[in-house]
Design a protein around this motif. Structure first.
Motif, PDB file in Angstrom:
ATOM      1  N   ILE A   1      12.624  11.957  -9.023  1.00 48.63           N
ATOM      2  CA  ILE A   1      12.184  11.172 -10.186  1.00 48.63           C
ATOM      3  C   ILE A   1      13.322  10.245 -10.583  1.00 48.63           C
ATOM      4  N   SER A   2      13.068   8.954 -10.486  1.00 44.88           N
ATOM      5  CA  SER A   2      14.094   7.959 -10.776  1.00 44.88           C
ATOM      6  C   SER A   2      14.279   7.779 -12.283  1.00 44.88           C
ATOM      7  N   CYS A   3      15.429   7.229 -12.628  1.00 44.43           N
ATOM      8  CA  CYS A   3      15.650   6.778 -13.999  1.00 44.43           C
ATOM      9  C   CYS A   3      15.392   5.274 -14.031  1.00 44.43           C
TER      10      CYS A   3
ATOM     11  N   GLY B   1       0.806  -1.233   0.000  1.00 45.91           N
ATOM     12  CA  GLY B   1       0.000   0.000   0.000  1.00 45.91           C
ATOM     13  C   GLY B   1       0.828   1.268   0.000  1.00 45.91           C
ATOM     14  N   LYS B   2       2.086   1.122  -0.394  1.00 50.87           N
ATOM     15  CA  LYS B   2       2.996   2.266  -0.369  1.00 50.87           C
ATOM     16  C   LYS B   2       2.518   3.409  -1.268  1.00 50.87           C
ATOM     17  N   THR B   3       2.111   3.069  -2.472  1.00 51.22           N
ATOM     18  CA  THR B   3       1.755   4.105  -3.442  1.00 51.22           C
ATOM     19  C   THR B   3       0.592   4.962  -2.924  1.00 51.22           C
TER      20      THR B   3
ATOM     21  N   ILE C   1      11.708   3.869  -3.056  1.00 48.37           N
ATOM     22  CA  ILE C   1      12.645   2.974  -3.736  1.00 48.37           C
ATOM     23  C   ILE C   1      12.648   1.602  -3.067  1.00 48.37           C
ATOM     24  N   ASP C   2      13.372   0.661  -3.653  1.00 47.90           N
ATOM     25  CA  ASP C   2      13.383  -0.678  -3.070  1.00 47.90           C
ATOM     26  C   ASP C   2      14.439  -0.759  -1.964  1.00 47.90           C
ATOM     27  N   VAL C   3      14.407  -1.856  -1.223  1.00 44.96           N
ATOM     28  CA  VAL C   3      15.248  -1.979  -0.028  1.00 44.96           C
ATOM     29  C   VAL C   3      16.757  -1.933  -0.352  1.00 44.96           C
TER      30      VAL C   3
ATOM     31  N   THR D   1      15.222   1.621 -16.832  1.00 47.16           N
ATOM     32  CA  THR D   1      15.312   1.036 -18.179  1.00 47.16           C
ATOM     33  C   THR D   1      14.017   0.293 -18.513  1.00 47.16           C
ATOM     34  N   ARG D   2      13.067   0.254 -17.551  1.00 43.60           N
ATOM     35  CA  ARG D   2      11.820  -0.466 -17.903  1.00 43.60           C
ATOM     36  C   ARG D   2      10.974   0.403 -18.825  1.00 43.60           C
ATOM     37  N   PRO D   3      10.256  -0.229 -19.754  1.00 42.40           N
ATOM     38  CA  PRO D   3       9.430   0.579 -20.665  1.00 42.40           C
ATOM     39  C   PRO D   3       8.269   1.221 -19.919  1.00 42.40           C
ATOM     40  N   PRO D   4       7.801   2.385 -20.394  1.00 42.24           N
ATOM     41  CA  PRO D   4       6.675   3.047 -19.723  1.00 42.24           C
ATOM     42  C   PRO D   4       5.414   2.186 -19.766  1.00 42.24           C
ATOM     43  N   ARG D   5       4.638   2.208 -18.665  1.00 41.42           N
ATOM     44  CA  ARG D   5       3.330   1.546 -18.662  1.00 41.42           C
ATOM     45  C   ARG D   5       2.309   2.538 -19.215  1.00 41.42           C
ATOM     46  N   PRO D   6       1.144   2.032 -19.659  1.00 43.84           N
ATOM     47  CA  PRO D   6       0.121   2.968 -20.151  1.00 43.84           C
ATOM     48  C   PRO D   6      -0.165   4.037 -19.092  1.00 43.84           C
TER      49      PRO D   6
ATOM     50  N   ALA E   1      22.753   8.306  -6.942  1.00 46.34           N
ATOM     51  CA  ALA E   1      22.992   8.184  -5.496  1.00 46.34           C
ATOM     52  C   ALA E   1      22.887   6.720  -5.101  1.00 46.34           C
ATOM     53  N   GLU E   2      22.086   5.985  -5.832  1.00 51.44           N
ATOM     54  CA  GLU E   2      21.954   4.538  -5.647  1.00 51.44           C
ATOM     55  C   GLU E   2      21.333   4.002  -6.915  1.00 51.44           C
ATOM     56  N   TRP E   3      21.546   2.735  -7.147  1.00 49.91           N
ATOM     57  CA  TRP E   3      20.853   2.112  -8.279  1.00 49.91           C
ATOM     58  C   TRP E   3      20.641   0.643  -7.942  1.00 49.91           C
TER      59      TRP E   3
ATOM     60  N   PHE F   1      16.643  -1.900 -14.592  1.00 49.77           N
ATOM     61  CA  PHE F   1      17.506  -1.074 -13.745  1.00 49.77           C
ATOM     62  C   PHE F   1      16.774   0.199 -13.337  1.00 49.77           C
ATOM     63  N   TYR F   2      17.018   0.598 -12.080  1.00 52.26           N
ATOM     64  CA  TYR F   2      16.425   1.819 -11.535  1.00 52.26           C
ATOM     65  C   TYR F   2      17.528   2.593 -10.832  1.00 52.26           C
ATOM     66  N   GLY F   3      17.520   3.906 -10.946  1.00 55.95           N
ATOM     67  CA  GLY F   3      18.532   4.697 -10.253  1.00 55.95           C
ATOM     68  C   GLY F   3      17.993   6.042  -9.806  1.00 55.95           C
ATOM     69  N   THR F   4      18.529   6.516  -8.688  1.00 58.05           N
ATOM     70  CA  THR F   4      18.156   7.830  -8.159  1.00 58.05           C
ATOM     71  C   THR F   4      19.221   8.852  -8.533  1.00 58.05           C
TER      72      THR F   4
ATOM     73  N   ASP G   1       6.759  10.374 -14.257  1.00 60.56           N
ATOM     74  CA  ASP G   1       6.760   9.141 -13.460  1.00 60.56           C
ATOM     75  C   ASP G   1       8.197   8.631 -13.306  1.00 60.56           C
ATOM     76  N   TYR G   2       8.894   8.616 -14.374  1.00 59.63           N
ATOM     77  CA  TYR G   2      10.304   8.203 -14.424  1.00 59.63           C
ATOM     78  C   TYR G   2      10.971   8.951 -15.566  1.00 59.63           C
ATOM     79  N   HIS G   3      12.304   8.928 -15.550  1.00 58.94           N
ATOM     80  CA  HIS G   3      13.047   9.238 -16.764  1.00 58.94           C
ATOM     81  C   HIS G   3      13.322   7.874 -17.393  1.00 58.94           C
TER      82      HIS G   3
HETATM   83  P1  5GP Z   1       7.855  -0.144 -10.811  1.00 60.67           P
HETATM   84  O1  5GP Z   1       8.544  -0.668 -12.035  1.00 60.67           O
HETATM   85  O2  5GP Z   1       6.660  -0.995 -10.436  1.00 60.67           O
HETATM   86  O3  5GP Z   1       7.494   1.319 -10.963  1.00 60.67           O
HETATM   87  O4  5GP Z   1       8.877  -0.243  -9.612  1.00 60.67           O
HETATM   88  C1  5GP Z   1       9.435  -1.464  -9.285  1.00 60.67           C
HETATM   89  C2  5GP Z   1      10.281  -1.322  -8.051  1.00 60.67           C
HETATM   90  O5  5GP Z   1      11.403  -0.460  -8.318  1.00 60.67           O
HETATM   91  C3  5GP Z   1       9.554  -0.717  -6.855  1.00 60.67           C
HETATM   92  O6  5GP Z   1       9.863  -1.505  -5.707  1.00 60.67           O
HETATM   93  C4  5GP Z   1      10.162   0.650  -6.735  1.00 60.67           C
HETATM   94  O7  5GP Z   1      10.150   1.097  -5.386  1.00 60.67           O
HETATM   95  C5  5GP Z   1      11.577   0.407  -7.228  1.00 60.67           C
HETATM   96  N1  5GP Z   1      12.226   1.649  -7.669  1.00 60.67           N
HETATM   97  C6  5GP Z   1      11.684   2.687  -8.329  1.00 60.67           C
HETATM   98  N2  5GP Z   1      12.598   3.655  -8.521  1.00 60.67           N
HETATM   99  C7  5GP Z   1      13.746   3.231  -7.946  1.00 60.67           C
HETATM  100  C8  5GP Z   1      15.054   3.810  -7.799  1.00 60.67           C
HETATM  101  O8  5GP Z   1      15.378   4.909  -8.224  1.00 60.67           O
HETATM  102  N3  5GP Z   1      15.958   3.047  -7.151  1.00 60.67           N
HETATM  103  C9  5GP Z   1      15.660   1.830  -6.647  1.00 60.67           C
HETATM  104  N4  5GP Z   1      16.625   1.183  -5.990  1.00 60.67           N
HETATM  105  N5  5GP Z   1      14.449   1.261  -6.753  1.00 60.67           N
HETATM  106  C10 5GP Z   1      13.502   1.947  -7.400  1.00 60.67           C
END
Ligand code: 5GP
Length: 205
Positions: free
Chosen positions: A36-38, A17-19, A102-104, A40-45, A71-73, A80-83, A52-54
Motif C-alpha cells: 500500500i503506497s503513500c 488495463g493494468k488495474t 507503480i510508475d516507471v 499526497t493526492r487527495p482520496p477519490r470517491p 523504497a522508492e518515491w 507524490f507517491y512512495g512505497t 487504497d493508499y495511505h
Molecule cells: P493514481 O493517482 O491514479 O492512483 O496513480 C497515479 C500513478 O501513480 C499511477 O501510474 C500509479 O501506478 C502511480 N503510483 C501509485 N503508487 C505509487 C508508488 O508508491 N510509487 C510510485 N512511483 N508510483 C506510484
C-alpha cells in the motif's frame, strides 16, 4: 520447503488495463501481499485510507522521505507517491509474495533496492487504441488525455529494461501471460537457495 517472497512489479501507461489485470491476479492468488503506497493526492470517491493508499500531507510525506522510509518515491501528475520499505521487507521474509503497481520512474528506483524482482511492463496494442480507451473512460478532459498520451510515450521508452512485456490486446490472453510470468518467477532458485541440497540430503518436505 519454505521459500522467500517474490517481488512482482507491474508498470503500464494509464489506459493499458493494468488495474483490471492486477485485480484478476489478486482474485486468483489472494495470498499476495499488496504494497500500500503513500500519496499526497487527495482520496477519490470510494477510496479508503489504509486500503487504497495511505493518504499523507505533504509535510508528513517529506518527513518520511527524509528518514529513508520509502523504497522508492516519485512525483506523478503533481502528487507524490512512495512505497514504504519496512512492511515490504517484512512480508518478503515471511515468504509472502508482494505486488507493486507503480510508475516507471518508481520501478527503476525499486530495482536498485529489490533487484531480484520480476519487472513486468504492460503495453497497449497501439497508441490509437490507448487513446480510444482513455476517451472511453469518459473521466478525463482533453488536456488530461493529451498529458496521459505524452506520458505513455515517455514510459514506453523505458520499457527496454523490464523482464517481461505483455501486450494487453485480448484481456484473457494478457492475463494468462501475466499469470505465467508470476508463476515462473516463484520457481527461481534464489528464493530457495537450499532446496537442492535439502533434496539430496532427504530433508525435502
Ligand atoms: P493514481 O493517482 O491514479 O492512483 O496513480 C497515479 C500513478 O501513480 C499511477 O501510474 C500509479 O501506478 C502511480 N503510483 C501509485 N503508487 C505509487 C508508488 O508508491 N510509487 C510510485 N512511483 N508510483 C506510484
Amino acid at each position: 520447503m519454505k521459500r522467500n517472497g517474490v517481488v512482482l512489479v507491474i508498470c503500464a501507461p494509464s489506459g493499458a488495463g493494468k488495474t483490471t489485470l492486477v485485480k484478476r491476479l489478486l482474485q486468483e492468488f489472494p495470498h499476495f501481499g499488496y504494497s500500500i503506497s503513500c500519496t499526497t493526492r487527495p482520496p477519490r470517491p470510494g477510496e479508503t485510507d489504509g486500503v487504497d493508499y495511505h493518504f499523507l500531507s505533504h509535510e508528513e510525506f517529506e518527513r518520511r522521505r527524509a528518514q529513508g522510509y520509502f523504497a522508492e518515491w516519485a512525483e506523478v501528475y503533481g502528487n507524490f507517491y512512495g512505497t514504504p520499505l519496512p512492511p515490504t521487507l517484512e512480508m518478503l521474509e515471511q515468504g509472502k509474495d508482494v505486488l507493486f503497481e507503480i510508475d516507471v520512474q518508481g520501478a527503476a528506483q525499486l530495482r536498485l533496492t529489490l533487484p531480484a524482482g520480476k519487472y513486468v511492463f504492460i503495453l497497449p496494442p497501439s497508441m490509437a487504441v490507448l487513446e480510444e480507451r482513455l476517451r472511453g473512460r469518459g473521466s478525463d478532459d482533453e488536456a488530461t488525455i493529451a498529458r496521459r498520451l505524452a506520458n505513455a510515450t515517455q514510459e514506453m521508452r523505458e520499457a527496454h529494461w523490464f523482464d517481461a512485456w505483455i501486450v494487453n490486446d485480448d484481456l484473457d490472453t494478457a492475463y494468462d501471460e501475466l499469470r505465467a510470468t508470476y508463476l515462473a518467477s516463484t520457481l527461481s532458485p534464489c528464493l530457495r537457495p537450499l532446496l537442492v541440497r535439502g533434496v539430496m540430503e532427504n530433508r525435502r518436505r
